[in-house]
Design a protein around this motif. Sequence first.
Motif, short mmCIF file in Angstrom:
data_model
loop_
_atom_site.label_atom_id
_atom_site.label_comp_id
_atom_site.label_asym_id
_atom_site.label_seq_id
_atom_site.Cartn_x
_atom_site.Cartn_y
_atom_site.Cartn_z
N GLU A 1 0.97 -1.28 0.09
CA GLU A 1 0.16 0.13 -0.03
C GLU A 1 0.71 1.14 -0.21
O GLU A 1 2.03 1.44 0.57
CB GLU A 1 -0.96 -0.05 1.37
CG GLU A 1 -2.15 -0.91 1.15
CD GLU A 1 -3.07 -0.61 2.18
OE1 GLU A 1 -2.96 0.36 2.81
OE2 GLU A 1 -3.90 -1.74 2.71
N LYS A 2 0.31 2.22 -0.60
CA LYS A 2 1.03 3.60 -0.47
C LYS A 2 0.85 4.33 0.84
O LYS A 2 -0.02 4.03 1.47
CB LYS A 2 0.28 4.56 -1.48
CG LYS A 2 0.55 4.26 -2.99
CD LYS A 2 1.88 4.89 -3.21
CE LYS A 2 2.51 4.89 -4.66
NZ LYS A 2 3.77 5.71 -5.07
N VAL A 3 2.00 4.72 1.42
CA VAL A 3 2.23 5.47 2.68
C VAL A 3 1.11 6.43 3.00
O VAL A 3 0.72 6.91 3.87
CB VAL A 3 3.54 5.71 3.10
CG1 VAL A 3 3.85 6.86 2.55
CG2 VAL A 3 3.61 5.87 4.60
N GLU A 4 0.94 7.13 1.60
CA GLU A 4 0.03 8.36 1.59
C GLU A 4 -1.55 7.82 2.13
O GLU A 4 -2.33 8.94 2.43
CB GLU A 4 -0.06 8.93 0.26
CG GLU A 4 1.31 9.97 -0.14
CD GLU A 4 2.51 8.94 -0.65
OE1 GLU A 4 2.38 7.68 -0.46
OE2 GLU A 4 3.53 9.61 -0.84
N ASP A 5 -1.65 6.74 1.79
CA ASP A 5 -3.19 6.43 2.20
C ASP A 5 -3.26 6.10 3.65
O ASP A 5 -4.60 5.92 4.18
CB ASP A 5 -3.42 4.80 1.34
CG ASP A 5 -3.49 5.09 -0.02
OD1 ASP A 5 -3.78 6.29 -0.38
OD2 ASP A 5 -3.24 3.95 -0.77
N VAL A 6 -2.41 6.15 4.50
CA VAL A 6 -2.35 5.98 6.06
C VAL A 6 -2.33 7.40 6.63
O VAL A 6 -1.32 8.22 6.44
CB VAL A 6 -1.15 5.38 6.29
CG1 VAL A 6 -1.20 5.08 8.25
CG2 VAL A 6 -1.30 3.85 5.87
N TRP A 7 -3.38 7.75 7.05
CA TRP A 7 -3.47 9.00 7.74
C TRP A 7 -2.60 9.44 8.75
O TRP A 7 -2.25 8.52 9.74
CB TRP A 7 -5.08 9.18 8.45
CG TRP A 7 -5.25 10.67 8.76
CD1 TRP A 7 -5.86 11.73 7.99
CD2 TRP A 7 -5.14 11.21 10.07
NE1 TRP A 7 -5.89 12.84 8.75
CE2 TRP A 7 -5.48 12.46 10.02
CE3 TRP A 7 -5.00 10.79 11.43
CZ2 TRP A 7 -5.70 13.17 11.21
CZ3 TRP A 7 -5.14 11.23 12.61
CH2 TRP A 7 -5.39 12.57 12.47
N GLY A 8 -2.12 10.54 8.88
CA GLY A 8 -0.87 10.62 9.87
C GLY A 8 0.63 10.42 9.10
O GLY A 8 1.43 10.82 9.93
N LEU A 9 0.68 9.75 8.12
CA LEU A 9 1.96 9.54 7.57
C LEU A 9 1.98 10.03 6.10
O LEU A 9 3.04 9.30 5.31
CB LEU A 9 2.37 7.82 7.57
CG LEU A 9 2.47 7.37 8.94
CD1 LEU A 9 2.54 5.93 8.76
CD2 LEU A 9 3.66 7.84 9.60
N ARG A 10 1.20 10.83 5.48
CA ARG A 10 1.15 11.27 4.30
C ARG A 10 2.19 12.02 3.82
O ARG A 10 2.63 11.94 2.59
CB ARG A 10 -0.19 12.07 4.19
CG ARG A 10 -1.48 11.22 4.36
CD ARG A 10 -2.87 12.19 4.30
NE ARG A 10 -3.96 11.31 4.45
CZ ARG A 10 -5.13 11.70 4.66
NH1 ARG A 10 -5.43 13.25 4.37
NH2 ARG A 10 -6.18 11.12 4.91
N ASP A 11 2.82 12.73 4.66
CA ASP A 11 4.09 13.46 4.21
C ASP A 11 5.45 12.80 4.72
O ASP A 11 6.31 13.46 4.81
CB ASP A 11 3.91 14.81 4.66
CG ASP A 11 4.00 14.81 6.18
OD1 ASP A 11 3.53 13.72 7.02
OD2 ASP A 11 4.43 15.86 6.79
#
Length: 409
Positions: free
Chosen positions: A261-271
């Motif tokens: 999965e893309k890390v941008e899809d995990v809220w809190g780790l988008r940046d």
Amino acid sequence: MKTSLSDNRSSGFYSIRWRFLALCTLLVTLPTVVMGIWAYQTSYREIIQASQRDLQLIVDGWHTVTDVYYAEYQRILRRERYLVEKRLSSVAFSVGQMVSFVGRGKAAESAFFERVAGIEMGRSGRVVVLDRSGEPLSSLDEQGAGNVEAMLELPEDFRYEIVHAAHGLKGGGVGIVEFGESGIKEGRIFVAAVFSVPERGWIIAAIMSETDFKSADLERILQEEVKDKIASQKVGKRGYLWVVDGEGVFLVSKDRLRDGEKVEDVWGLRDLRSSAGGIPDRSFVMRRIVARAIGERNVHPKLIVFSRCHKWGWVIGATVYEEELLRGLRRIRRQIMDVCMMFILFGGLLAWFFSTLITRPLRRLEAVAATGSLNAIIGEDVLSSRDEIGSLAITFDNMMRHLREKISE
């Protein structure tokens, strides 16, 4: 009525005893509460800092493991590269020695070129013969299915490097040339062993693609082994380690449920990828996030520490649940509250004791005055007191004695 008013005042909140008790309780309670809050905040900061250091040690340890695997991979590549260069040098030298047995006629040279074109080394290894300007002289096969340039897609810059290396060779020497991604299709890298035959004006080049000895499978196997080891380690009871690649894709996630999965899809780790991209190798970033992992019903505050491993382009991080860290702090908070309550209670008892000592002589004086009798006697314990109340009692006793003398006259 005045006596009743005096009694009400002396027994209510406006009495000296209660005001003194309230003042002492406030003076004890306020510093105690402030000290308790300061102690709690200090303990919280120390726990967070200690946890950050522990997480940094864990992440740094896996950096070391990754470095060991990467060093092993590079060691194997260097060994394979050395063996390939030796093999290519041997082939180029042997073909160069064969030139002395080739006749001067066109038929003999064509036969030699065809024989050279049939030499294969691994999947991509071939031998080519170039003239002094870098133009290929040998063909691929007997059917003439294009020349070596067409098959290997040798760009002009690569041929120039081969010619340049050949001109710098001493008699009987073999040179090594590497040509990289900018001119090679699909980013391939070629290694060539070069041998010069000046009497014919030929250049013998034994060429092999780096993919023949730089196995992508070997790198993948080593990486998978490291990832399996990282995924198996727990941080505390529920904490975990994770790995994100340079594209922001999870390579290792909690229980491997978010792998791919893309890390941008995990809220809190988008940046996270942009944050990790600018930090030096083995430098750490700490962050507090509120997120929910797969399988969790509620969001949880978490403390994460991550660092970039530039060798493989990974971001290695450790996550721990804040509630686990603060479990010990709750016990400390209860202890601080117990100590505060003990100090407040003890201060209240001391205030009550001293307020009683202060107001008891005053009540004795009040009782004497309330009798309205000039023969009332003030106790010696009050008169013998050396403080202001004792001085007041002596003055009051002298006043009573003076009144009795006046009346007796």
